[in-house]
Design a protein around this motif. Sequence first.
Motif: not given
Length: 159
Positions: A21-22, A65, A95-96
């Motif tokens: 994840a970011d 994204t 991402g986010p």
Amino acid sequence: MKRDVPTIPVVFAKLSNTVCADGDGVPFPRVSEQLDYEAELAIVIGKQGRYISEDDAMDYVAGYTALNDITVRDWQHRTPQWLQGKSFDLSGPMGPVMVTADEIADPHNLDIKLWLNNELRQHDNTGRLIFNIPFLISFVSQIMTLEPGDVIATGTPGA
């Protein structure tokens, strides 16, 4: 990268272990001395397709994204195959968020920026991509069936 501009895309896989994840930390592998990064627009596929035409390709996009294609360069250059340099754990932060395709009028006119420790390292625009999005989707769908949730990174624009 100081190479000739390719006439066909260079395709490689980033396996599921690379996704993070970011904002998650990206570990510097203890077996490497060359960690590199590339900010890229990521296309999220919304429906299954195979042998997709360029004219129909945008109908397969669920959204977009950001993706940071982190590469362990010293491992990538050990062989002609890029998989080992592209597949280290947590080397693909995304991402986010995913922005749905209907929210982006022209995905070929988006700024791409990458910061490292609060320093702007990359700034370019998707208008300078070597291969446009319909071509990439069509090309990859000639190789494999695209499934909902698959992600195609566009590569980094820039000189």
